[in-house]
Every structure is written in structure tokens, then in C-alpha cells.
Design an enzyme around this catalytic site. Structure first.
Site, PDB file in Angstrom:
ATOM      1  N   LYS A  79       0.908  -1.063   0.035  1.00 18.64           N
ATOM      2  CA  LYS A  79      -0.068  -0.045   0.204  1.00 18.64           C
ATOM      3  C   LYS A  79       0.818   1.152  -0.198  1.00 18.64           C
ATOM      4  O   LYS A  79       0.428   2.590  -0.446  1.00 18.64           O
ATOM      5  CB  LYS A  79      -1.085   0.017   1.069  1.00 18.64           C
ATOM      6  CG  LYS A  79      -1.720  -1.253   1.197  1.00 18.64           C
ATOM      7  CD  LYS A  79      -3.006  -1.197   0.007  1.00 18.64           C
ATOM      8  CE  LYS A  79      -4.032  -2.435   0.028  1.00 18.64           C
ATOM      9  NZ  LYS A  79      -4.933  -2.316  -0.885  1.00 18.64           N
TER      10      LYS A  79
ATOM     11  N   SER B 115      -2.802 -12.214   4.278  1.00 15.65           N
ATOM     12  CA  SER B 115      -2.915 -12.122   2.923  1.00 15.65           C
ATOM     13  C   SER B 115      -1.652 -12.718   1.877  1.00 15.65           C
ATOM     14  O   SER B 115      -1.817 -13.215   0.862  1.00 15.65           O
ATOM     15  CB  SER B 115      -2.969 -10.472   2.639  1.00 15.65           C
ATOM     16  OG  SER B 115      -2.130  -9.865   2.850  1.00 15.65           O
TER      17      SER B 115
END
Length: 364
Positions: free
Chosen positions: A67, A309
Site C-alpha cells: 500500500k 494475505s
């Protein structure tokens, strides 16, 4: 040939020959270090025989997640377009990693930062954002992802703050097209690559990097993973949208799952656009417990420390490898570090105190 290969007088850099070479440049600020993350080979302790899997380790970014790219994309784009000026406030809804990355950008640039985050996400993420100077507004668990998005939008409209809109902002996917996708193409130049494996959060990596790879190497197949408990894409049901592309409410196929950062309770606009423009070739449903177990196995057999994830991506890559033709080469995205999950089920079995075996060793 890379600059480093030229410096070392080699056609290709392998092993540890580049240790001690430095990066060949100096950096004016921390945001310049985002990107150029490594692809690391997975050993036979996990990789199915006759196949090769690489992990693109996004935790090498300064705030330890993919991110960081998104935050650079949106803030830099807003600055270029004159939407941000010194002293402004940036607001965004996030499961944590985007908020941490946005807080980093705001700290470096001198912007104020306000983050809205749904209650279930890990405590350490809240603390990291606050440590970076952000204000964190916790929204009720019942509101899910759409609730925290609605709160961010409400605050933006009321106070005139800049709203990142990570789920709809085209700058997100474009940055991955120009960086993540190009890095993979560069690292695998002249080498075999058959599958690009990943899940989706905002969809920026899937849509942007996937498009870049498909343009240059259309033979590479995109394998898309999704939580088994939340099969939004595979359901075939589209998300209903407001005029700005945001979701009007929760998707009917959504159920809570442990893969934080993946698959919110709606299909992001960027995901929908990526499916329409680039598509995917393979689909892998991922059980939540399997993602957790895979993350733990990566740590114990590879020394690779990634979150749930990342475990989900590796599970998808291994399942894809089992079905793939012999000799196939796959690259999977590992989005973040395991340190974001200390208070989650990922670390549930890890005790702070010594166990019986450790006590026995201490007495030996």
C-alpha cells in the site's frame, strides 16, 4: 542488463555477489524508496515438484506493505493536479495498511491525516498510524467496509478534506502499471514466467500490474484469488454503485473472513474495471484457515515473514502450481509483513511465555 550487473561486469546478478554494492544512489526522502521490491524463490519445502514459485515481497517497502505504492500514487497525483496544498488534511478509509502508508506520506509532506477504520482490524495497525501522527476514527463492526468508507466521505464533505478514494481512484492502478508490473517484467526479462498470482483489496495491483504484464507478455496467465467465505467476483453479482463509483452497500455474497486487506464487503470499482479491461485466466478460492497456515509455513520453512494475505497468495500459487504444466513458473504477491497481525488469529498459537520444551532447554 541492470546498472548493477554492468558495474559488476556480469550479464546477470545472482546469489550474494551484490552485497556491499549499495543502491548506487542517495534519496531525498523516504517516499523515493517505495518500489523495486525483490522476487524471492520458494524452496522445494513448499513448492510442488517440477514447478517454480517466486514471491514478490512487498514488505521491503518502507512501511512494509504494497500500500506504500497506493499512497504515493494518490498523493503525488493530487499534488500534480493541485488538489493538495501545504497544511491540508487527507482523509481515507482503510483496513490498516493504506492508512499506515498514507500517514507516512502525510508525515513526510506536512499534511494532516485522518483515517477511518472498521473495528475488527488489528490493534497494531491503529497504533502504527497514530505513531505516524494520524488521527484514527474507529467505525462500528456492523458497518463493515462500507461503513468506514461512508464515514471518510462524510468527514471529507463536512470539513473540505481531501478524500483519497483508494477503491475508485485511477491513479492507484496506474501507479502499479508503471511500477509493480514493470518491475516484474524487468526481473523476468528473458526468463520463463507462466502465472501471475494475487488476490485483490482495492484492485490496484490486479488491474494495473496485470495490465502491464499482459501487454508485454500476453502468454502469462493471471490467477486471481478470493476468500472462500466471500466469493464476490465469482458470484457474478455486480456491486451497485453511487455516481462516484463507490458502493451503495454490502455485496450479498460477502461474509466475514480473516484475510485482512483482501476483498472488502463490495467489489471495488478498480477491480470491476480490471476484470472488464484485462480479465483473469484462473480463479482460486482460498479458505481462511489455509491462508493462516500458509503464512506460518512461509515463516517456518522459508524465513519469509508475511501476513495472512501473503499466506493467501502463496496458497493460491501452490494450488495453481499443482494444476499447471510441469516446468511452469509462477510469481505471487506477498502484500505485507507478519508484524501487522500480532493480535490476530495468525499469532493465536504463539505464546509469550516459555512452553514445556523451552523450559526443559532452559534447565539443561
Amino acid at each position: 542488463m541492470s546498472w548493477l550487473a554492468g558495474l559488476l561486469g556480469k550479464s546477470e546478478v545472482t546469489g550474494t555477489v551484490d552485497r556491499g554494492c549499495g543502491r548506487g544512489r542517495l534519496y531525498d526522502n523516504i517516499t523515493e524508496t517505495v518500489g523495486n521490491t525483490p522476487c524471492v524463490k520458494i524452496s522445494e519445502a513448499m513448492c510442488p515438484p517440477g514447478r517454480t514459485i517466486y514471491a514478490k515481497c512487498e514488505y521491503f517497502n518502507p512501511m512494509s506493505s504494497v500500500k506504500d505504492r497506493l499512497a504515493c500514487a494518490i498523493i503525488e497525483d493530487a499534488e500534480k493536479k493541485g488538489k493538495l496544498k501545504p497544511g491540508d488534511t487527507v482523509v481515507e478509509a482503510t483496513s490498516g495498511n493504506t492508512g499506515i502508508a498514507v500517514a507516512m506520506l502525510c508525515a513526510q509532506r506536512g499534511y494532516k491525516c485522518v483515517i477511518t477504520m472498521a473495528e475488527p482490524f488489528s490493534i497494531e495497525r491503529r497504533k502504527l498510524m497514530r505513531f505516524l501522527g494520524a488521527k484514527v476514527i474507529i467505525t462500528p463492526k456492523s458497518g463493515k467496509g462500507t461503513g468506514m468508507v461512508a464515514k471518510a466521505k462524510e468527514l471529507s464533505e463536512k470539513h473540505g478534506w481531501f478524500l483519497c478514494r483508494q477503491f475508485e481512484n485511477e491513479a492507484n492502478a496506474e501507479f502499479h502499471y508503471k511500477t509493480t508490473g514493470q518491475e516484474i517484467l524487468a526481473d523476468f526479462e528473458g526468463k520463463r514466467l507462466d502465472y501471475y498470482v494475487l488476490g485483490y483489496g482495492t484492485g490496484g495491483t490486479f488491474s494495473g500490474a496485470g495490465r502491464a504484464i499482459k501487454e508485454k507478455r500476453p502468454d502469462v496467465k493471471i490467477a486471481l484469488g478470493e476468500p472462500e467465505a466471500a466469493p464476490l467476483v465469482s458470484s457474478g453479482t455486480k456491486t451497485e454503485r453511487n455516481a462516484d463509483g463507490s458502493a451503495t452497500g454490502s455485496h450479498p455474497a460477502f461474509k466475514a473472513h480473516p484475510i485482512q486487506g483482501w476483498t472488502p464487503d463490495f467489489i471495488p470499482q478498480i477491480v470491476e474495471d480490471g476484470i472488464a479491461k484485462t480479465g483473469y485466466d484462473e480463479y482460486i478460492p482460498i479458505p481462511g484457515p489455509a491462508a493462516i497456515e500458509m503464512s506460518q509455513q512461509l515463516a517456518k520453512t522459508q524465513g519469509i515473514f508475511t501476513g495472512i494475505s501473503g499466506g493467501a497468495s502463496m496458497y493460491a500459487a501452490i494450488e495453481m502450481a499443482k494444476k499447471a504444466p510441469e516446468g511452469s513458473v509462477l510469481v505471487a504477491m506477498l502484500a505485507d509483513t507478519g508484524e501487522r497481525y500480532l493480535s490476530t488469529p495468525l499469532f493465536e498459537s504463539i505464546q509469550a511465555d516459555m512452553n514445556a520444551e523451552e523450559l526443559e532447554i532452559s534447565k539443561s
